[in-house]
Design a protein around this motif. Structure first.
Motif, PDB file in Angstrom:
ATOM      1  N   VAL A 484       0.855  -1.179   0.000  1.00 11.60           N
ATOM      2  CA  VAL A 484       0.000   0.000   0.000  1.00 11.60           C
ATOM      3  C   VAL A 484       0.900   1.241   0.000  1.00 11.60           C
ATOM      4  O   VAL A 484       1.839   1.318   0.790  1.00 11.60           O
ATOM      5  CB  VAL A 484      -0.921   0.005   1.228  1.00 11.60           C
ATOM      6  CG1 VAL A 484      -1.755   1.281   1.280  1.00 11.60           C
ATOM      7  CG2 VAL A 484      -1.817  -1.232   1.225  1.00 11.60           C
ATOM      8  N   PRO A 485       0.669   2.219  -0.870  1.00 10.44           N
ATOM      9  CA  PRO A 485       1.516   3.416  -0.902  1.00 10.44           C
ATOM     10  C   PRO A 485       1.594   4.106   0.461  1.00 10.44           C
ATOM     11  O   PRO A 485       0.572   4.313   1.134  1.00 10.44           O
ATOM     12  CB  PRO A 485       0.804   4.317  -1.928  1.00 10.44           C
ATOM     13  CG  PRO A 485       0.066   3.374  -2.803  1.00 10.44           C
ATOM     14  CD  PRO A 485      -0.375   2.247  -1.910  1.00 10.44           C
ATOM     15  N   GLN A 492      -1.807  -4.689  -0.735  1.00  9.97           N
ATOM     16  CA  GLN A 492      -3.098  -4.247  -1.246  1.00  9.97           C
ATOM     17  C   GLN A 492      -4.154  -5.337  -1.110  1.00  9.97           C
ATOM     18  O   GLN A 492      -5.349  -5.045  -0.974  1.00  9.97           O
ATOM     19  CB  GLN A 492      -2.951  -3.794  -2.695  1.00  9.97           C
ATOM     20  CG  GLN A 492      -2.116  -2.534  -2.839  1.00  9.97           C
ATOM     21  CD  GLN A 492      -2.056  -2.001  -4.258  1.00  9.97           C
ATOM     22  OE1 GLN A 492      -2.932  -2.270  -5.071  1.00  9.97           O
ATOM     23  NE2 GLN A 492      -0.999  -1.240  -4.562  1.00  9.97           N
ATOM     24  N   SER A 527      -1.462   9.181   1.481  1.00 15.11           N
ATOM     25  CA  SER A 527      -1.105   8.599   0.180  1.00 15.11           C
ATOM     26  C   SER A 527      -1.764   7.246  -0.041  1.00 15.11           C
ATOM     27  O   SER A 527      -1.986   6.820  -1.177  1.00 15.11           O
ATOM     28  CB  SER A 527       0.415   8.473   0.046  1.00 15.11           C
ATOM     29  OG  SER A 527       0.963   7.726   1.121  1.00 15.11           O
ATOM     30  N   VAL A 531      -5.689   4.785  -3.220  1.00 19.91           N
ATOM     31  CA  VAL A 531      -5.522   3.399  -3.660  1.00 19.91           C
ATOM     32  C   VAL A 531      -6.473   2.483  -2.903  1.00 19.91           C
ATOM     33  O   VAL A 531      -7.144   1.624  -3.487  1.00 19.91           O
ATOM     34  CB  VAL A 531      -4.059   2.951  -3.473  1.00 19.91           C
ATOM     35  CG1 VAL A 531      -3.908   1.455  -3.747  1.00 19.91           C
ATOM     36  CG2 VAL A 531      -3.145   3.753  -4.383  1.00 19.91           C
TER      37      VAL A 531
END
Length: 587
Positions: A484-485, A492, A527, A531
Motif C-alpha cells: 500500500v503506498p 493491497q 497517500s 488506492v
C-alpha cells in the motif's frame, strides 16, 4: 454531516463481495439484518466493542440465537484505542487488588496459548529501579506474586518469569537510557495484541458459529411491553431502513456510552460510567535503542514504552473526559506530557518531529469510588436494570471474555429452559486452529507463493490460518501483492480482504482499524487513501463520486486530527476535531 446512498440492503452486491465461510462481507451483512428483522432472538447484544463481540460469541456458542449490532464499526471506540496490552496489571498489586490481577493473568495465558495464539504475542518489559536494596526487594516480591498468580489457572503461563538486571546489564540491553537514570531493573513479560483486529476476529468467530452480526446499525430506542424490554428500534445507517429487532434478552455492552444507552430505556442502572482519556504516541523503532519495552512511573499513573512492529507505542495519559465520545482528541498538552516523562530516562530526547502518529481513547470506569479517574475501579458490573435488559460496564480489555461470560450468565438466568454454561475458554478464534503448524511451514508457504518470508510472517500474525484466503486473492490477482503506498508493511490484498471478509464498509474502517495505517504511516494514510478507496470501490460498488467522497472525508479527518493536536486543551481540541465531516448515510 455528509449524506450518501450507496448499495441498499436488498440490492445486488458485486460478485467480488462473495465471502468464504465465516466471512463478514456485504452479503453477510444483508442476510444478518434480514434475520434479525424477521425473527425473535434469544439474545441481542448492543455494542460492537470487545465486550459486545465477546458476549455475542459466548451466547451463540451456548446454542442461543444471537444478534449483534454496532452503530459504527467493530471496535471503533475504546476497543481500538487501548495500550494494546494483554496484562495482569502490575500497578493493581500495589492497590492490593489481587483478585483482578489473578483473573487477568489467567486470561492472558488463555489468549496466548489457546484462544488466539496468532493475534496475542509475548512482550518483554523492563521495570526500572531507582533506589538500591529496598526497592529491589519490594518490587521483586511483587514480581514473584505476579509470576505465581499466572500459574493459578491450571496451566503454564505461556511467558517466562521475571529476572533481575544489574545496572550494567540494564544499560547493555537499553543503550538509549540516560546515564544515571536507573540503578538497575527487573524484566518481566506480558502480552500485546492489535486490539481492533482482535475485536473484528471475535465478531467474525461469532458469525461463524451462527450469530447475526452487523455494523452501522444504530439502536434508537428500546421496545417495551409494560416494564419489560422485548427488543429495540434500529436504523440501518447504510440504507436508512428502520426496523425492530425482537429479543428475549437485550445486553447493553456500549462501554463509555452506557449511560446514554440507558437513558433510551429511562433507567440509569444504579451506577455511572465515567470516561478517562488515554493518549498514546507512535514513534519509529530506531528512535529508542532497546531490546525490550519499559514501564515508567509518573506522578499520576504509569507510562509504557511498548514495542510495536517497526514502531514504539508510548503512553498513556489518564484524565477525566466529558466531551465528544466518538472522537476524543489528543491535545498539545497531552503530547508534551508524554514526551516530557519519557525523556526523563532517554539520553536522546524525543521531539514532536519524532511522532509518527497519535491516538486517544476513553476508558469506561465505574464511578463513585474516587474523585480521581486513575484510581477508579477496573472491575466490572453486570446488572438487570429492568426485566429483559442486562447491562455490562467497567472492566478492562484483558478480561473481556470473563465480562462476556458474566453478562450472558445474567441473560441466560432469565431465559426459559436450561442454558448451557460458557465454553469460550476452549474455543479458538477463527484463524487460530492450526496456527502453529502454519507458522512452522512459513518458509514453504513463501516458496510456494513467491512472497518474501517476512510477508508470510506478517500475514500469519494478522490472520492466522486465514492467511491462505489472502494469498488466494493474490494468486487470482498478482497485482494485489504490491504494498500500500506510504504503508509498506501492508499489501493491497489486505485492503480487498478487509472489505470482502472483515466487514469494512468505509475507508476509515480499513485505514484506522483493519490496518493501523492511520497511526503508523508518517502521512497518516494520506497517500494510501486513494488506492485503498479504489480497491474498496470494486467490492462495494461505489461510483466515482462516492469513491472520491470517501477519500475527501478521510483526508479531512487527518487534517482535523493534526490540527486538534496543536490545541492547548480538551475543549479547543474537541471543537477542531469535530470540524471534520463523517460519512453518515441516514439520520
Amino acid at each position: 454531516m455528509v449524506t450518501q446512498n450507496p448499495v441498499r440492503i436488498d440490492d445486488e452486491v458485486p460478485p467480488a463481495a462473495a465471502t468464504g465461510a465465516g466471512g463478514l462481507g456485504p452479503s453477510q451483512r444483508r442476510a444478518a439484518i434480514r434475520a434479525m428483522r424477521d425473527q425473535e432472538l434469544d439474545v441481542l447484544v448492543v455494542g460492537g466493542g470487545i465486550v459486545g463481540a465477546g458476549s455475542a460469541l459466548d451466547a451463540v456458542t451456548r446454542g442461543l440465537t444471537v444478534g449483534l449490532v454496532e452503530a459504527r464499526d467493530w471496535s471503533a471506540g475504546t476497543s481500538s484505542r487501548s495500550s494494546k496490552l494483554v496484562h495482569g496489571g502490575i500497578r493493581y498489586l500495589e492497590q492490593l487488588n489481587f483478585t483482578l490481577v489473578r483473573e487477568a493473568l489467567i486470561e492472558r495465558g488463555l489468549l496466548l496459548q489457546r484462544i488466539a495464539p496468532h493475534l496475542v504475542k509475548p512482550v518483554k518489559f523492563l521495570f526500572p529501579l531507582t533506589h538500591r536494596v529496598w526497592e529491589r526487594f519490594y518490587i521483586g516480591a511483587g514480581m514473584l506474586m505476579y509470576d505465581a498468580f499466572s500459574w493459578t489457572g491450571g496451566r503454564p503461563p505461556g511467558v517466562p518469569h521475571h529476572r533481575h538486571l544489574s545496572r550494567r546489564q540494564l544499560y547493555r540491553a537499553i543503550p538509549s537510557l540516560k546515564k544515571g537514570a536507573m540503578v538497575g531493573g527487573m524484566t518481566y513479560y506480558d502480552a500485546q495484541v492489535d486490539d481492533a483486529r482482535y475485536g473484528t476476529m471475535v465478531a467474525r468467530t461469532a458469525a461463524r458459529y451462527g450469530a447475526h452480526v452487523a455494523t452501522r446499525v444504530r439502536v434508537e430506542g428500546f421496545v417495551k411491553v409494560g416494564e419489560r424490554v422485548v427488543g429495540v428500534d434500529a436504523i440501518d445507517l447504510e440504507t436508512g431502513e428502520r426496523f425492530q429487532i425482537k429479543a428475549k434478552q437485550v445486553v447493553n455492552a456500549t462501554g463509555v456510552w452506557t449511560d446514554d444507552t440507558q437513558r433510551l430505556v429511562g433507567e440509569r442502572g444504579g451506577f455511572h460510567v465515567r470516561a478517562s482519556k488515554g493518549v498514546h504516541l507512535v514513534v519509529p523503532r530506531d528512535r529508542i535503542q532497546s531490546t525490550m519495552g519499559m514501564i515508567l512511573r509518573t506522578e499520576k499513573s504509569v507510562l509504557f514504552v511498548i514495542p510495536w512492529g517497526r514502531h514504539w507505542l508510548v503512553g498513556t495519559t489518564d484524565t477525566e473526559y466529558e466531551l465528544n465520545k466518538a472522537h476524543p482528541a489528543a491535545t498539545a498538552h497531552d503530547i508534551d506530557y508524554i514526551l516530557d516523562h519519557v525523556n526523563e530516562v532517554l539520553a536522546t530526547p524525543l521531539t514532536r518531529e519524532d511522532v509518527e502518529g497519535v491516538y486517544a481513547g476513553l476508558r469506561p470506569l465505574l464511578a463513585g469510588e474516587s474523585e480521581q479517574t486513575s484510581q477508579l475501579s477496573r472491575e466490572h458490573i453486570v446488572t438487570h436494570t429492568v426485566p429483559g435488559l442486562v447491562v455490562i460496564a467497567g472492566g478492562k480489555w484483558t478480561t473481556y471474555r470473563v465480562m462476556a461470560k458474566d453478562a450472558i450468565d445474567a441473560a441466560a438466568s432469565a431465559l426459559d429452559g436450561r442454558v448451557p454454561g460458557s465454553v469460550t475458554e476452549d474455543i479458538a478464534l477463527v484463524g487460530g486452529a492450526g496456527y502453529q503448524a502454519a507458522w512452522n511451514q512459513r518458509a514453504a508457504i513463501a516458496a510456494r507463493t513467491g512472497l518474501h518470508p517476512a510477508r508470510i510472517e506478517h500475514l500469519l500474525n494478522r490472520f492466522g490460518t486465514l492467511a491462505e484466503e489472502v494469498l488466494a486473492l493474490i494468486a487470482e490477482r498478482p497485482a494485489l501483492a504490491a504494498p500500500v503506498p506510504g504503508a509498506d508493511d501492508y499489501l493491497q490484498a489486505e485492503i480487498v480482504y478487509a472489505t470482502t471478509h472483515e466487514g469494512a464498509l468505509h475507508l476509515d474502517d480499513v485505514l484506522a482499524r483493519r490496518t493501523r495505517i492511520s497511526i503508523e504511516a508518517w502521512d497518516r494514510g494520506v497517500s494510501a487513501a486513494p488506492v485503498a478507496a479504489a480497491l474498496m470501490a470494486e467490492v462495494l460498488g461505489w461510483d466515482a463520486e462516492h469513491e472520491q467522497l470517501e477519500v475527501d472525508t478521510y483526508l479531512e479527518r487527518v487534517r482535523a486530527e493534526r490540527e486538534s493536536q496543536t490545541m492547548p486543551d480538551d475543549e479547543s481540541a474537541d471543537r477542531v476535531r469535530l470540524e471534520a465531516p463523517e460519512i453518515v448515510q441516514a439520520v
